[in-house]
Motif scaffolding. Structure first.
Motif, mmCIF file in Angstrom:
data_model
loop_
_atom_site.group_PDB
_atom_site.id
_atom_site.type_symbol
_atom_site.label_atom_id
_atom_site.label_comp_id
_atom_site.label_asym_id
_atom_site.label_seq_id
_atom_site.Cartn_x
_atom_site.Cartn_y
_atom_site.Cartn_z
ATOM 1 N N UNK A 450 0.843 -1.194 0.000
ATOM 2 C CA UNK A 450 0.000 0.000 0.000
ATOM 3 C C UNK A 450 0.881 1.248 0.000
ATOM 4 N N UNK A 451 0.506 2.255 -0.787
ATOM 5 C CA UNK A 451 1.195 3.537 -0.789
ATOM 6 C C UNK A 451 0.178 4.659 -0.619
ATOM 7 N N UNK A 474 -7.070 5.022 -2.998
ATOM 8 C CA UNK A 474 -5.841 4.467 -2.449
ATOM 9 C C UNK A 474 -5.189 3.635 -3.538
ATOM 10 N N UNK A 475 -3.872 3.465 -3.458
ATOM 11 C CA UNK A 475 -3.213 2.641 -4.463
ATOM 12 C C UNK A 475 -2.223 1.691 -3.810
ATOM 13 N N UNK A 476 -1.878 0.667 -4.564
ATOM 14 C CA UNK A 476 -0.886 -0.304 -4.124
ATOM 15 C C UNK A 476 0.037 -0.594 -5.294
ATOM 16 N N UNK A 477 1.295 -0.911 -4.982
ATOM 17 C CA UNK A 477 2.294 -1.198 -6.006
ATOM 18 C C UNK A 477 2.704 -2.660 -5.892
ATOM 19 N N UNK A 536 -6.831 -4.998 4.256
ATOM 20 C CA UNK A 536 -5.948 -6.122 3.939
ATOM 21 C C UNK A 536 -6.066 -6.419 2.451
ATOM 22 N N UNK A 537 -4.950 -6.353 1.757
ATOM 23 C CA UNK A 537 -4.901 -6.625 0.319
ATOM 24 C C UNK A 537 -4.130 -7.911 0.089
ATOM 25 N N UNK A 538 -4.755 -8.852 -0.617
ATOM 26 C CA UNK A 538 -4.126 -10.146 -0.902
ATOM 27 C C UNK A 538 -4.205 -10.419 -2.392
ATOM 28 N N UNK A 549 -0.499 -7.433 2.024
ATOM 29 C CA UNK A 549 -0.071 -6.240 2.734
ATOM 30 C C UNK A 549 -1.255 -5.679 3.517
ATOM 31 N N UNK A 550 -0.936 -4.958 4.581
ATOM 32 C CA UNK A 550 -1.953 -4.376 5.452
ATOM 33 C C UNK A 550 -1.710 -2.885 5.589
ATOM 34 N N UNK A 551 -2.768 -2.094 5.524
ATOM 35 C CA UNK A 551 -2.689 -0.650 5.727
ATOM 36 C C UNK A 551 -3.626 -0.269 6.868
ATOM 37 N N UNK A 552 -3.357 0.877 7.486
ATOM 38 C CA UNK A 552 -4.174 1.338 8.607
ATOM 39 C C UNK A 552 -4.928 2.602 8.220
#
Length: 757
Positions: A450-451, A474-477, A536-538, A549-552
């Protein structure tokens, strides 16, 4: 299905040790033999790394030889396990994200090779809402041996809770429990504690090895136990057998010839292993260990052919785990060291693996290296890479490189973890497999990030008819080796009150690309909780998790004057820009050229991020421009800088000396100052108390300015305000942005106050 996955995640770390620490493999014989006859598994629940009682952990792992799993539990909508440390190490770490609905399945529906813990310990300062339900699960008997599996051989036998002694409370008493002497254990095992901390919490440095109890003792109350017969409670293992192999055989098998033969093999194993601890010579020690391992291997073979393998699978898992550990200890005593490095190369014919095998023997006798095996897939089938026997004599080394066509490296194969090698060795008429834990160089794995990894959003208002929502993105790389290709499923789990909009459910990973971006349209509603929640991204392939990955996220007001124009110089890691993008503020990045010739009066506030001098060298030329900006009513906010920061950049001289500080090293000089109250009331005591030495602070000596937070050790300012003309210069060497990245509410509010001041 959820219960099975959950059990797998927890119990893989609660298993009897299947491998040994690297330091033990390299000549750590005394520690190994001290622990060779213990099969007790412990789960120690904690919430913050600083609250872990390392004296108790090392007492269990080093003195009693237990397998200790440190488990940090977070309440979440969807179950997730994140494991830290090598599987099978004496002390491991697992992060668990679960809901109350997942708890009843915690140790049910076991998978291959899994066993529940024998001892559960609840540490101090457990505040997450999930803890009461988790404690009730263990205290209710749902994890008792007779509940989890037929025969009642494996399950939780004892449950402890840390008893915190408050200042001035006098002696703490309880009916039964354990008392840990921190003075003795922390001093004796200081290096082991430091090693555990560095391996398991690499981003949470330990300043010193100290005591967590003011009177140098910690106390644990025994809440529940399922041990039959009477016992005198003196420590954690009171009433438990360190190694229960023979007693398990007697309990699991009915009276028969099979039980007699199994018992004899178990007794032979235990007696030879125990005798090896007092052997007169290295050769005698190895011979006894080989004899013990031979007996245990035969016991495993007989158990697999016995009907108990089907009626009580936990028993077979126990025998298999014990056999594996005995093999590893025996190999270590032989002085056999097996290492492997893997390098992946892309060729026109596909990925090729170059495997460098290193075998060395430091023990009393030579070892025969029979074969080197390669496992190309997830199954146990293998390819013989080298079938020519080699004898490695004492104090010699065998090194050889092998090239293997790496089939199955595509994501579509679902075999990203298939690069496995093993060495088959023979000694004393028995064969053993030494499996490699080889690192892959030149081919990083598939990861998703997550970024940024955190976000705060303003409170969403409620209306009479419906709920107002706040949309955001939100985005993820995704990072991957160039040759990975295929389609993976995107599984995004959001907390209550946050929903995902229309988005792709799959991601096509293209060959030749190393990074790809996923963007998520999200919306927060008024039902979102006030505390910190997690996304939670899987990335999955056929129900297999490839990357997680997990973001808050949390609700946090951040209102400043909408007419207030903000310019900022980005910090070296982009944290300041990430935070500003979470607000409704009017902000713009200032280029180096604009610093020198642009109109600074277009801004009411200029923020100077940490480490920005490298990208904005014009800062060294514009002291007069800054002074004019401030005297005409502008606010200049400087965040902590490295020690190399020149002291004449600003209209006031400032000398910065970065340091790691505790909250106890910080003193708030004026709690009634407007900066701490408008527009948000900030609890300064909580703000400073949460600084635990993990961050770098930047105390500074300034020629002018009113110090609001001071470093009591140096006298330097951590937060100060210097009025000049109609404006002001604010210096913030307090680790404010780092605390905001952890979504600490008072840090978020203080930043809003600084900008609006």
């Amino acid at each position: 299905m959820t219960g099975k996955v959950l059990h797998t995640g927890v119990c893989l770390l609660c298993l009897l040790a299947l491998s040994i620490d690297a330091d033990a493999q390299r000549g750590g014989r005394p520690a190994l033999l001290e622990q060779s006859l213990s099969d007790v598994r412990v789960v120690y629940f904690f919430e913050e790394a600083e609250s872990i009682d390392w004296a108790a952990v090392t007492l269990l792992s080093e003195r009693h030889g237990c397998q200790v799993t440190l488990a940090r539990v977070h309440q979440a909508q969807r179950f997730l396990v994140q494991r830290r440390g090598e599987h099978g190490a004496r002390v491991s770490l697992v992060e668990l994200y679960l809901s109350e609905q997942d708890i009843p399945s915690l140790y049910s529906d076991p998978g291959p090779g899994e066993l529940p813990p024998d001892i559960v310990i609840f540490g101090a300062d457990l505040t997450d809402p999930i803890w009461p339900a988790l404690q009730e699960y263990f205290l209710s008997g749902a994890a008792d041996p007779e509940v989890l599996e037929p025969g009642g051989l494996f399950g939780v036998r004892k449950v402890y809770r840390s008893v915190v002694k408050k200042a001035g409370s006098g002696t703490v008493s309880f009916a039964q429990g354990a008392i840990v002497n921190q003075r003795e254990l922390v001093v004796r095992y200081s290096e082991r504690i430091r090693t555990f901390r560095e391996k398991l919490f690499p981003n949470h440095p330990m300043k010193s090895i100290g005591y967590s109890s003011p009177d140098l003792f910690t106390r644990y109350e025994l809440l529940r136990y399922t041990i039959t017969g009477s016992f005198r409670e003196s420590d954690f293992l009171s009433g438990l057998q360190p190694l229960r192999l023979v007693s398990l055989i007697q309990s699991a098998l009915p009276e028969s010839a099979a039980r007699i033969s199994h018992t004899r093999l178990g007794e032979r194993f235990q007696s030879d292993f125990a005798a090896s601890r007092t052997a007169h010579s290295p050769k005698q020690r190895v011979d006894l260990l080989v004899s013990a391992y031979r007996a245990l291997s035969k016991l495993k073979e007989l158990t697999g052919a016995h009907e108990i393998a089907n009626t009580n699978p936990g028993y077979l898992r126990y025998i298999s785990a014990l056999t594996e550990r005995a093999q590893l200890i025996t190999l270590s005593e032989m002085g056999f060291d097996w290492k492997g490095d893997i390098t992946v190369r892309k060729t026109p014919a596909g990925p090729v693996v170059k495997f460098r095998a290193t075998v060395s023997v430091s023990g009393p006798l030579g070892v025969s290296l029979a074969r080197v095996l390669y496992y190309p897939g997830a199954s146990d089938s293998f390819v013989v890479v080298d079938g020519v026997p080699q004898t490695v004599r004492p104090h010699q080394q065998f090194v050889r490189e092998y090239v293997v066509q790496a089939e199955g490296l595509s994501v579509a194969s679902g075999a990203l973890d298939s690069l496995r090698f093993a060495a088959e060795i023979t000694y004393g008429g028995i064969s053993m497999l030494a499996r490699s834990v080889a690192s892959v160089r030149g081919a990083q794995g598939l990861t998703v990030t997550f970024l940024p990894p955190f976000r705060f959003i303003p409170k969403v208002a409620k209306v009479l008819v419906d709920k107002t929502i706040r949309p955001f993105y939100w985005k993820a790389v995704v990072d991957k080796p160039k040759y990975y290709s295929g389609e993976v499923d995107i599984d995004l789990k959001t907390p209550p009150g946050v929903s995902a909009g229309a988005m792709k459910q799959t991601l096509a990973l293209e060959s030749g690309e190393e990074t790809q971006t996923i963007q998520f349209p999200l919306a927060a509603g008024s039902s979102m909780a006030d505390g910190i929640s997690r996304l939670i991204l899987t990335l999955r392939l056929a129900d297999k998790a490839l990357a997680v990955d997990t973001a808050t996220i949390r609700v946090a007001s951040f209102q400043i004057d909408p007419e207030r124009a903000i310019g900022f110089l980005p910090d070296s890691v982009g944290l300041l820009e990430d935070i500003l993008r979470m607000t409704d503020a009017d902000f713009r990045s200032i280029t180096d050229r604009a610093l020198e010739v642009g109109d600074l009066s277009a801004y009411q506030v200029i923020l100077i991020g940490s480490g920005c001098l490298k990208t904005h060298p014009s800062l060294l030329k514009i002291r007069e421009r800054f002074e004019r900006f401030v005297r005409q009513g502008g606010s200049l906010i400087l965040f902590g800088q490295p020690e190399s920061w020149p002291d004449d950049v600003l209209p006031t001289r400032i000398k910065i000396t970065p340091a790691r500080l505790d909250g106890a090293d910080m003193q708030v000089s004026d709690r009634s100052h407007k900066i701490f109250s408008k527009p948000y009331s900030t609890l300064t005591r909580q703000l400073t108390a949460k600084v635990d030495g993990e961050y770098y602070s930047a105390p500074a000596v300034m020629t002018i300015g009113r110090r609001l937070i001071t470093d009591t050790r140096s006298g330097g300012a951590l937060l100060s305000v210097a009025n000049m003309g109609q404006g002001r210069i604010i210096y913030c060497g307090f680790p404010l942005l780092e605390q905001i990245s952890r979504l600490e509410i008072h840090a978020i509010h203080l930043l809003a106050n600084l900008i609006d001041y």
